[in-house]
Design an enzyme around this catalytic site. Structure first.
Site, mmCIF file in Angstrom:
data_model
loop_
_atom_site.group_PDB
_atom_site.id
_atom_site.type_symbol
_atom_site.label_atom_id
_atom_site.label_comp_id
_atom_site.label_asym_id
_atom_site.label_seq_id
_atom_site.Cartn_x
_atom_site.Cartn_y
_atom_site.Cartn_z
ATOM 1 N N ASN A 19 18.086 -82.393 22.354
ATOM 2 C CA ASN A 19 18.506 -82.007 20.815
ATOM 3 C C ASN A 19 18.797 -83.035 20.023
ATOM 4 O O ASN A 19 20.058 -83.544 20.425
ATOM 5 C CB ASN A 19 19.604 -80.838 21.133
ATOM 6 C CG ASN A 19 20.193 -80.388 19.894
ATOM 7 O OD1 ASN A 19 19.497 -80.752 18.792
ATOM 8 N ND2 ASN A 19 21.181 -79.610 19.740
ATOM 9 N N LYS A 75 19.432 -83.193 17.159
ATOM 10 C CA LYS A 75 20.354 -82.742 16.132
ATOM 11 C C LYS A 75 19.951 -83.514 14.908
ATOM 12 O O LYS A 75 19.018 -83.682 14.541
ATOM 13 C CB LYS A 75 21.924 -83.293 16.369
ATOM 14 C CG LYS A 75 22.256 -82.481 17.443
ATOM 15 C CD LYS A 75 23.819 -82.540 17.931
ATOM 16 C CE LYS A 75 24.067 -82.017 19.271
ATOM 17 N NZ LYS A 75 25.319 -81.550 19.522
ATOM 18 N N HIS A 81 22.272 -72.432 18.140
ATOM 19 C CA HIS A 81 23.215 -73.548 18.665
ATOM 20 C C HIS A 81 24.651 -73.291 18.051
ATOM 21 O O HIS A 81 24.723 -72.958 16.943
ATOM 22 C CB HIS A 81 22.524 -74.919 18.095
ATOM 23 C CG HIS A 81 23.416 -75.922 18.800
ATOM 24 N ND1 HIS A 81 24.625 -76.657 18.356
ATOM 25 C CD2 HIS A 81 22.961 -76.896 19.913
ATOM 26 C CE1 HIS A 81 25.117 -77.591 19.087
ATOM 27 N NE2 HIS A 81 24.152 -77.569 20.058
ATOM 28 N N GLU A 126 26.570 -75.393 16.631
ATOM 29 C CA GLU A 126 26.936 -75.982 15.237
ATOM 30 C C GLU A 126 26.146 -75.248 14.176
ATOM 31 O O GLU A 126 26.835 -75.118 12.937
ATOM 32 C CB GLU A 126 26.211 -77.565 15.355
ATOM 33 C CG GLU A 126 27.084 -78.451 16.084
ATOM 34 C CD GLU A 126 26.296 -79.447 16.978
ATOM 35 O OE1 GLU A 126 25.136 -79.706 16.615
ATOM 36 O OE2 GLU A 126 26.984 -80.200 17.697
ATOM 37 N N GLU A 139 26.343 -73.384 26.669
ATOM 38 C CA GLU A 139 26.923 -74.447 25.901
ATOM 39 C C GLU A 139 28.415 -74.355 25.820
ATOM 40 O O GLU A 139 28.697 -73.647 24.386
ATOM 41 C CB GLU A 139 26.319 -75.184 24.898
ATOM 42 C CG GLU A 139 24.620 -75.557 25.283
ATOM 43 C CD GLU A 139 24.247 -76.461 24.104
ATOM 44 O OE1 GLU A 139 23.862 -77.769 24.579
ATOM 45 O OE2 GLU A 139 24.358 -76.267 23.032
ATOM 46 N N GLY A 147 29.791 -82.784 22.700
ATOM 47 C CA GLY A 147 29.958 -83.940 22.230
ATOM 48 C C GLY A 147 31.271 -84.450 22.185
ATOM 49 O O GLY A 147 31.682 -85.425 21.522
ATOM 50 N N SER A 153 27.724 -82.464 26.812
ATOM 51 C CA SER A 153 27.960 -83.630 27.219
ATOM 52 C C SER A 153 27.287 -84.145 28.554
ATOM 53 O O SER A 153 27.868 -84.501 29.704
ATOM 54 C CB SER A 153 29.616 -84.198 27.471
ATOM 55 O OG SER A 153 30.186 -83.756 26.210
#
Ligand code: PGA
Length: 250
Positions: free
Chosen positions: A10, A12, A96, A98, A168, A174, A214
């Site tokens: 991904n 991003k 996702h 985010e 996730e 991250g 991560s």
């Protein structure tokens, strides 16, 4: 039943088309002949064409990071499932964290997007996961259950065909913090249980559940050795060809 692992990148909001081409130029030789796992790279929309061209004649697939559920129309800034397919995508990430956090996505929009992706024969990678406060309050199971139930709403077993889930935990994205293989496996079992309730045992047993948060070369082996973990959704470590190849080849 053995489930082939899916190793997904991904990217991003990173890389221009030229940088995407560079990535594939360096990455493809590193994974040439690697047939053990399926590999998919999800670049920003504007890099899809360059990525599809660069990965032609390889076993690497390309996916979108998002889609809109309508087929076409006056929806400025949006991209449909049909458009992703027409550009050479076979996969798409949906919901996702985010997108949920910054762009107002909800369990209900995730459901609409999932149905649109399945309709277009894309392989959806639906993201679920709890935030830190939810984990600390002991709400992880409730959150995962709710996210699954609402995402799967009115999706038939027959239609669900290629569904992939990515667990996730938001606190691991991250941040350098990873769920232990054991923690991930517990969450995966719960998700598989929810899938079994909606789609039946047989479907749930063949459905792949990826871990994300991560994942990097140093922890990929331990995570991927856990039988419940059927692959990885990799952010930061997927931007560099060498490190993503090392994750893929854990
Ligand atoms: P990360 O991102 O690997 O950088 O934690 C994972 C993701 O957001 O999919």
């Amino acid at each position: 039943m053995a489930r082939k692992k899916l190793m997904a990148a991904n990217w991003k909001m990173y890389k221009t088309p030229d940088q995407a081409r560079d990535f594939f130029h360096n990455f493809l030789p590193l994974v040439a002949g690697h047939g053990r796992d399926e590999i998919v790279v999800c670049p920003p929309f504007v890099d899809i064409r360059a990525s599809v061209e660069s990965s032609k004649n390889s076993s690497v697939s390309i996916g979108g990071q998002n889609l809109y559920w309508e087929k076409e129309g006056a929806y400025t800034g949006e991209i449909s499932a049909t458009m992703l397919v027409a550009t050479g995508c076979t996969h798409v990430i949906i919901g996702h964290s985010e997108r949920r956090e910054y762009f107002g996505e909800t369990d209900d929009t995730v459901n609409l997007k999932l149905k649109a992706a399945l309709e277009a024969d894309l392989t959806p990678i639906v993201c679920v996961g709890e935030v830190l406060e939810e984990r600390e309050a002991g709400l992880t199971e409730d959150v995962l259950r709710r996210q699954c139930v609402r995402a799967f709403h009115a999706v038939s077993t027959k239609k669900a065909g290629k569904l992939v889930i990515a667990y996730e935990p938001v606190w691991a994205i991250g941040t350098g913090k990873t769920a232990t293989p054991r923690m991930a496996a517990d969450a995966h079992r719960l998700i598989r249980g929810e899938a079994a309730k909606t789609f039946g045992e047989e479907f749930a047993n063949s459905m792949r559940i990826l871990y994300g948060g991560s994942v990097k070369p140093e922890n990929a082996k331990a995570l991927m050795s856990e039988g419940e973990i059927d692959g990885a959704l990799v952010g930061g470590a997927s931007l560099d060809p060498k490190s993503f190849a090392a994750v893929v080849k854990y």
